[in-house]
Enzyme design. Structure first.
Site, PDB file in Angstrom:
ATOM      1  CE  LYS A 264       3.092   2.503  12.503  1.00  0.00           C
ATOM      2  NZ  LYS A 264       2.567   2.100  11.160  1.00  0.00           N
TER       3      LYS A 264
ATOM      4  N   GLY B 178     -12.807  -1.296   5.122  1.00  0.00           N
ATOM      5  CA  GLY B 178     -11.354  -1.283   4.957  1.00  0.00           C
ATOM      6  C   GLY B 178     -10.637  -0.420   5.977  1.00  0.00           C
TER       7      GLY B 178
ATOM      8  CE  LYS C 127       0.814   4.455  14.338  1.00  0.00           C
ATOM      9  NZ  LYS C 127      -0.600   4.454  13.947  1.00  0.00           N
TER      10      LYS C 127
ATOM     11  CG  ASP D  43      -0.709   1.129  15.274  1.00  0.00           C
ATOM     12  OD1 ASP D  43      -1.383   2.170  15.202  1.00  0.00           O
ATOM     13  OD2 ASP D  43       0.239   0.882  14.510  1.00  0.00           O
TER      14      ASP D  43
ATOM     15  CB  THR E 233      -0.915   0.006   1.241  1.00  0.00           C
ATOM     16  OG1 THR E 233      -1.644  -1.212   1.268  1.00  0.00           O
ATOM     17  CG2 THR E 233      -1.868   1.182   1.210  1.00  0.00           C
ATOM     18  CB  VAL E 234       3.288   2.645   2.435  1.00  0.00           C
ATOM     19  CG1 VAL E 234       4.035   3.966   2.568  1.00  0.00           C
ATOM     20  CG2 VAL E 234       2.318   2.487   3.590  1.00  0.00           C
TER      21      VAL E 234
ATOM     22  CB  ILE F 247      -0.076  14.287  11.935  1.00  0.00           C
ATOM     23  CG1 ILE F 247      -1.573  14.119  11.728  1.00  0.00           C
ATOM     24  CG2 ILE F 247       0.199  15.333  12.980  1.00  0.00           C
ATOM     25  CD1 ILE F 247      -2.312  13.749  12.992  1.00  0.00           C
TER      26      ILE F 247
END
Lengths: 431, 431
Positions: B106, B188, B206, B202, B13-14, B137
């Protein structure tokens, strides 16, 4: 530990703020940079005036700019004087003396920025200016670095705390403009002469600077349409609220097929946008990049410590470069000459509008107005006619669909001339 | 124009997002950097899998990490694989080959960040990771540069879009958790295995990364208290709303007299805070610096384009340094070894609390509970007992003043053991 010495141009609110932070956070700064930062000298007009912060026995106050810029021990000049000519002279002298400059001067950058970037480039020194635009919000750095790979589709900014405070007071307390202004002045949120703030000029200076950062082009200050908040009434704020909007003094820029549309106006913003809820003297900038999507930054726009914080960040940025023997990219565009923006003629801009007509309560008025709208292609989305007829006339408020400014202006000119019009139409854009 | 070549670790995806942006914004990138950026190769597991973006005839897919890192034409390795061992190996090999690294990982940074920063330093290369924390961000860059001179008093973050989307659906539509999760999966916004997102892991990864950026210290991942959102019910959301709060999954860190308190929990946030109104799968970070004051950043936390945008910003940052022949400060602390955080024992943390007891409808229950609170020094700010008695018991909700965790836990243990308690006390912090 090595010491980096600063020469300040001016030692007022922001200078004192910087000095306080250097004192308060000395250990943090040393930990980050392996350097100490000291203010060695400050250029002031009145050597005898009492200062908010005592710089200590090792620092000098001087009223001679050459003494400041020619001191070989000073590496960075921090221009905090404001205004145009004296500040510009100081900065150019600093460059010629091989010194880096940090400034908070949005007016100077808007009027003479291109010349300053050119001079900085020729002398291979840094020119940093985060504090010039919404002190506590890292918008300059964000545009220069974090969004470097994006194309900015549009930017909306509340960038003047005084104007936002006044509008917030009018919104939350139903005050009229003059009462809210006096209130702001009492609390120190507005100057004795608030013109730059309430007429939108201060915001326009900042917009000019940010357009260069976002697009790498120069939209000349004198070409930016500017309208301040003096014409905003409690009645408009109330009508806007009923339609689901808040009124804010907004700087905006958007890319319209390669041309830029920009301006500073009081405008209606949907209540659902976070930027509509920015209160008091806070600032916020909401932008949309074609990759990052919507981003909002919010914080204090002014004050000794927030602005001092931005100045310090720039100083530290310069020091990081100095340690490595290099110069920063001042403009974010590889120091390339900044070309003139392709400007969308303001009359061609398209937007939804809020119109408030004040009309005599008579048969045929609504018909005449709506006919004029239809003639000029102005399409009505919502309408309300309220209130009892009085000598002042009846307010008739219309919210339109996307309309070309040219058509809106032509329609207003026509309706304002009609014999039933009691007061000229009040017009705000909806952004 | 010179070309900088990338080797991607992973092309999901990225990676596809990055490729799309490089294509879409090629002219903007060239204008800023006077360089072109190309993806030369990508390391994948399955050479035959169909990809979202066609890299073109000049790019190679490989399943051999050495081929990627030993290619002399590749300057920057972009690690987008996720996971621990393979990603770590790739990055260390890249450093050893003298290549800079950009990562979005991360989890790897939380577990092995110190080792990676050390290895980057030894090899004098860059390690950039904006995309690892809330992609759209610019928080990493903001902490590293724009707030470099501040001391961060506290930071609150909504950093997982999946969890925030689920809580938003529960809040706006009154859904229960399982329905909202299924909904998110359909759209999704949640993975088939959503554990990392909904259990808060997650977010903890971070938080660990951001604590290093803000404080220059390491708060070990295994020491961060983590609580996910599976225990949040529509009833709690409703009670919270009545008291003027919203429930969000928040990462928080605060400096308590030089010790750090940190954690990931569902928590109540006052409705008046902008961060309380962050909806859908957006992220936001609100922090307070001792100079800059309160700052909030808001944007998309994930997705191919927002995350790709952050990866690209890091690549461009590296290129700016490469052009000048220098290496960036990877940690924001002059590359110094990051020492261990002084951690406030979690039991000593102080906070307001929301307690929801479920009790039998009987005489003496309120007296017994309030007596237990008084005994443990837990002071009541607000209280409500509602609803009709049923087999499920009656909910009794109490909002407290600042309370030590130790005392709150002791009180709950005592009350949970009382014979009128139908279900264990539900406890949320109020931040």
């Amino acid at each position: 530990m090595d010491v980096i010495k600063l020469g300040l141009g001016g030692f007022g609110t922001v200078g004192s703020g910087l000095a306080k932070i250097l004192d308060m956070n000395a250990d943090r700064i040393a930990k980050r940079l392996d350097r100490k930062i000291e203010i060695k000298s400050a250029l002031v007009r009145d050597l005898n005036k009492k200062r908010a912060f005592d710089l200590g026995p090792n620092a000098t106050l001087t009223d001679n700019p050459d003494e400041l810029v020619n001191d070989p021990e000073v590496d960075i000049i921090v221009e905090l004087m404001g205004g145009l000519d004296t500040a510009r002279d100081l900065i150019l002298k600093a460059f010629a003396a091989g010194k880096h400059v940090v400034t908070a001067n949005k007016h100077l950058l808007a009027e003479h920025g291109l010349e300053l970037f050119q001079a900085a480039r020729e002398n291979n020194v840094g020119l940093m200016f985060e504090a010039s635009c919404a002190g506590g919000i890292p918008i300059v750095q964000t545009l220069k670095e974090s969004l470097a790979g994006d194309k900015v589709n549009n930017m909306l900014g509340i960038m003047n705390g005084t104007a936002n405070y006044i509008l917030s007071e009018m919104t939350t307390k139903g005050m009229d403009f003059n009462t809210a202004l006096a209130d702001a002045q009492d609390l120190g949120y507005a100057e004795a002469d608030p013109t730059f703030d309430i007429e939108g000029f201060d915001t326009a200076h900042k917009l000019c600077v940010l357009i260069r950062m976002a697009y790498g082009v120069d939209y000349p200050l004198e070409d930016i349409p500017v309208q301040g908040i003096t014409g905003v009434t409690p009645m408009d704020i109330q009508f806007a609220r009923e339609f689901g909007y808040r009124i804010k003094l907004l700087a905006h820029v958007m890319d319209v097929d390669g041309q830029l549309e920009a301006g500073v106006h009081p405008a209606l913003v949907p209540y659902t946008y976070l930027i509509a809820r920015v209160g008091g003297n806070y600032n916020a900038i909401r932008l949309t990049g074609n990759a990052v999507g919507p981003v909002m930054l919010h914080g204090q726009g002014a004050g000794d410590l927030p602005t001092g914080s931005a100045v310090l960040a720039d100083i530290m940025h310069l020091i990081r470069h100095m340690k490595q023997g290099v110069t920063p990219d001042n403009t974010g565009f590889d120091g390339l000459a900044i070309e003139k923006a392709k400007i969308l003629p303001p009359e061609e801009s398209e937007s939804k509008y809020y119109f408030r007509f004040t009309v005599a309560d008579r048969t045929g008025v609504m018909a005449a107005i709506t006919k004029s709208m239809a003639t000029h292609g102005v399409s009505i989305a919502q309408a309300v006619q309220k209130g009892e007829a009085g000598a002042e006339g009846v307010p008739l408020v219309i919210i339109t669909h996307e309309t070309r400014a040219k058509d809106a202006n032509a329609m207003i000119e026509e309706v304002d001339a009609m014999d039933f019009t009691v007061e000229p139409c009040v017009k705000f854009r909806i952004l």
